[in-house]
Design a protein around this motif. Structure first.
Motif, PDB file in Angstrom:
ATOM      1  N   UNK A 124      15.671  -1.494  16.191  1.00 46.88           N
ATOM      2  CA  UNK A 124      14.888  -2.379  17.269  1.00 46.88           C
ATOM      3  C   UNK A 124      13.780  -3.012  16.118  1.00 46.88           C
ATOM      4  N   UNK A 125      12.862  -3.910  16.944  1.00 45.80           N
ATOM      5  CA  UNK A 125      12.030  -4.686  16.244  1.00 45.80           C
ATOM      6  C   UNK A 125      10.909  -4.200  15.761  1.00 45.80           C
ATOM      7  N   UNK A 126      10.734  -2.829  16.435  1.00 44.61           N
ATOM      8  CA  UNK A 126       9.529  -2.115  15.915  1.00 44.61           C
ATOM      9  C   UNK A 126       9.791  -1.302  14.804  1.00 44.61           C
ATOM     10  N   UNK A 127      11.242  -0.847  14.615  1.00 47.02           N
ATOM     11  CA  UNK A 127      11.765  -0.280  13.515  1.00 47.02           C
ATOM     12  C   UNK A 127      11.830  -0.967  12.179  1.00 47.02           C
ATOM     13  N   UNK A 128      12.278  -2.265  12.475  1.00 48.37           N
ATOM     14  CA  UNK A 128      12.071  -3.268  11.545  1.00 48.37           C
ATOM     15  C   UNK A 128      10.679  -3.578  10.912  1.00 48.37           C
ATOM     16  N   UNK A 129      10.089  -3.921  11.859  1.00 51.26           N
ATOM     17  CA  UNK A 129       8.589  -4.038  11.545  1.00 51.26           C
ATOM     18  C   UNK A 129       7.868  -2.573  10.719  1.00 51.26           C
ATOM     19  N   UNK A 130       8.307  -1.514  11.001  1.00 53.10           N
ATOM     20  CA  UNK A 130       7.537  -0.483  10.451  1.00 53.10           C
ATOM     21  C   UNK A 130       8.158  -0.350   9.045  1.00 53.10           C
ATOM     22  N   UNK A 131       9.381  -0.481   8.872  1.00 56.53           N
ATOM     23  CA  UNK A 131      10.169  -0.418   7.863  1.00 56.53           C
ATOM     24  C   UNK A 131       9.497  -1.558   6.640  1.00 56.53           C
ATOM     25  N   UNK A 132       9.265  -2.590   7.341  1.00 53.96           N
ATOM     26  CA  UNK A 132       8.783  -3.997   6.374  1.00 53.96           C
ATOM     27  C   UNK A 132       7.296  -3.689   6.027  1.00 53.96           C
ATOM     28  N   UNK A 133       6.524  -3.077   6.622  1.00 51.53           N
ATOM     29  CA  UNK A 133       5.025  -2.501   6.314  1.00 51.53           C
ATOM     30  C   UNK A 133       5.128  -1.164   5.405  1.00 51.53           C
ATOM     31  N   UNK A 134       6.210  -0.382   5.838  1.00 53.75           N
ATOM     32  CA  UNK A 134       6.050   1.085   5.003  1.00 53.75           C
ATOM     33  C   UNK A 134       6.785   0.828   3.797  1.00 53.75           C
ATOM     34  N   UNK A 135       7.730   0.287   3.456  1.00 51.86           N
ATOM     35  CA  UNK A 135       8.516   0.078   2.067  1.00 51.86           C
ATOM     36  C   UNK A 135       7.621  -0.597   1.156  1.00 51.86           C
ATOM     37  N   UNK A 136       6.902  -1.595   1.313  1.00 53.58           N
ATOM     38  CA  UNK A 136       6.153  -2.365   0.159  1.00 53.58           C
ATOM     39  C   UNK A 136       5.047  -1.320  -0.163  1.00 53.58           C
ATOM     40  N   UNK A 137       4.525  -0.449   0.758  1.00 59.33           N
ATOM     41  CA  UNK A 137       3.490   0.302   0.376  1.00 59.33           C
ATOM     42  C   UNK A 137       3.845   1.707  -0.244  1.00 59.33           C
ATOM     43  N   UNK A 138       5.162   1.847  -0.035  1.00 56.01           N
ATOM     44  CA  UNK A 138       5.706   2.907  -1.022  1.00 56.01           C
ATOM     45  C   UNK A 138       6.045   2.528  -2.301  1.00 56.01           C
ATOM     46  N   UNK A 139       6.521   1.429  -2.349  1.00 54.56           N
ATOM     47  CA  UNK A 139       6.788   0.889  -3.925  1.00 54.56           C
ATOM     48  C   UNK A 139       5.658   0.597  -4.629  1.00 54.56           C
ATOM     49  N   UNK A 140       4.397   0.104  -3.812  1.00 57.01           N
ATOM     50  CA  UNK A 140       3.296   0.189  -4.548  1.00 57.01           C
ATOM     51  C   UNK A 140       2.769   1.190  -5.203  1.00 57.01           C
ATOM     52  N   UNK A 141       2.708   2.328  -4.169  1.00 55.20           N
ATOM     53  CA  UNK A 141       2.367   3.680  -4.730  1.00 55.20           C
ATOM     54  C   UNK A 141       3.003   4.095  -5.932  1.00 55.20           C
ATOM     55  N   UNK A 142       4.374   3.948  -5.703  1.00 59.11           N
ATOM     56  CA  UNK A 142       5.225   4.504  -6.893  1.00 59.11           C
ATOM     57  C   UNK A 142       5.044   3.696  -8.214  1.00 59.11           C
ATOM     58  N   UNK A 143       4.749   2.439  -7.908  1.00 58.38           N
ATOM     59  CA  UNK A 143       4.326   1.695  -9.181  1.00 58.38           C
ATOM     60  C   UNK A 143       3.011   1.913  -9.798  1.00 58.38           C
ATOM     61  N   UNK A 144       2.024   2.275  -9.120  1.00 49.56           N
ATOM     62  CA  UNK A 144       0.828   2.880  -9.348  1.00 49.56           C
ATOM     63  C   UNK A 144       0.865   4.212 -10.161  1.00 49.56           C
ATOM     64  N   UNK A 145       1.744   4.816  -9.551  1.00 46.88           N
ATOM     65  CA  UNK A 145       1.762   6.207 -10.174  1.00 46.88           C
ATOM     66  C   UNK A 145       2.673   6.221 -11.526  1.00 46.88           C
ATOM     67  N   UNK A 146       3.677   5.536 -11.696  1.00 47.76           N
ATOM     68  CA  UNK A 146       4.392   5.545 -12.780  1.00 47.76           C
ATOM     69  C   UNK A 146       3.810   4.526 -13.651  1.00 47.76           C
ATOM     70  N   UNK A 147       3.444   3.360 -13.368  1.00 45.34           N
ATOM     71  CA  UNK A 147       2.887   2.332 -14.397  1.00 45.34           C
ATOM     72  C   UNK A 147       1.576   2.710 -15.010  1.00 45.34           C
TER      73      UNK A 147
END
Length: 147
Positions: A124-147
């Motif tokens: 659904x559009x809402x699912x895509x929007x949530x994924x587009x919002x959540x995945x960058x946040x997860x990637x940012x958190x991973x990079x901040x922790x590892x980097x």
């Protein structure tokens, strides 16, 4: 919901994503190509027109330089890239894709894009929007922790 319970759910979902995407095999190949996932990512990073040093590529891929050296040697053997001595530092190689390497990358990118379009069409559009919002946040958190 508690952070611990959220972390557990995300952990399970990430494991399901890896399984569903067929990425568990250590030597997983891109469907239709005799190219590993690591090699596919290497082609993507090198398809910029600017040759990269092995260290620059290692940094982008978050791999050890020795791993990148092996990746480059295998892709060179397949005729997908060339390693050239850096004119400014003869101890280093610059990596660039061959025309065949660019062509293979373009074909793979198109196939992956078609797959992603199909998956997005099933959401659904809402699912895509949530994924587009959540995945960058997860990637940012991973990079901040590892980097």
């Amino acid at each position: 919901m508690s952070e611990s319970r959220d972390a557990g759910r995300i952990h399970a979902l990430m494991m399901d994503l890896v399984r569903a995407g067929g990425m568990l095999e250590q030597d997983q190949h891109v469907p239709g190509y005799q190219i590993s996932m690591s090699q596919a990512f290497t082609l993507r990073e090198l398809d910029t027109g600017t040759p990269l040093s092995q260290q620059e590529l290692a940094d982008r891929l978050r791999l050890e330089k020795s791993s990148v050296s092996r990746l480059a040697a295998e892709l060179e053997r397949k005729g997908l890239l060339v390693r050239e001595r850096d004119p400014d530092n003869q101890r280093q190689y610059r990596l660039r894709l061959t025309e065949r390497g660019r062509s293979v990358h373009a074909e793979m990118a198109s196939a992956f894009h078609a797959r992603y379009e199909k998956w997005m069409g099933l959401m659904t559009g809402a699912e895509r929007a949530a994924l587009l919002k959540g995945l960058p946040a997860l990637i940012r958190a991973i990079r901040e922790h590892i980097g």
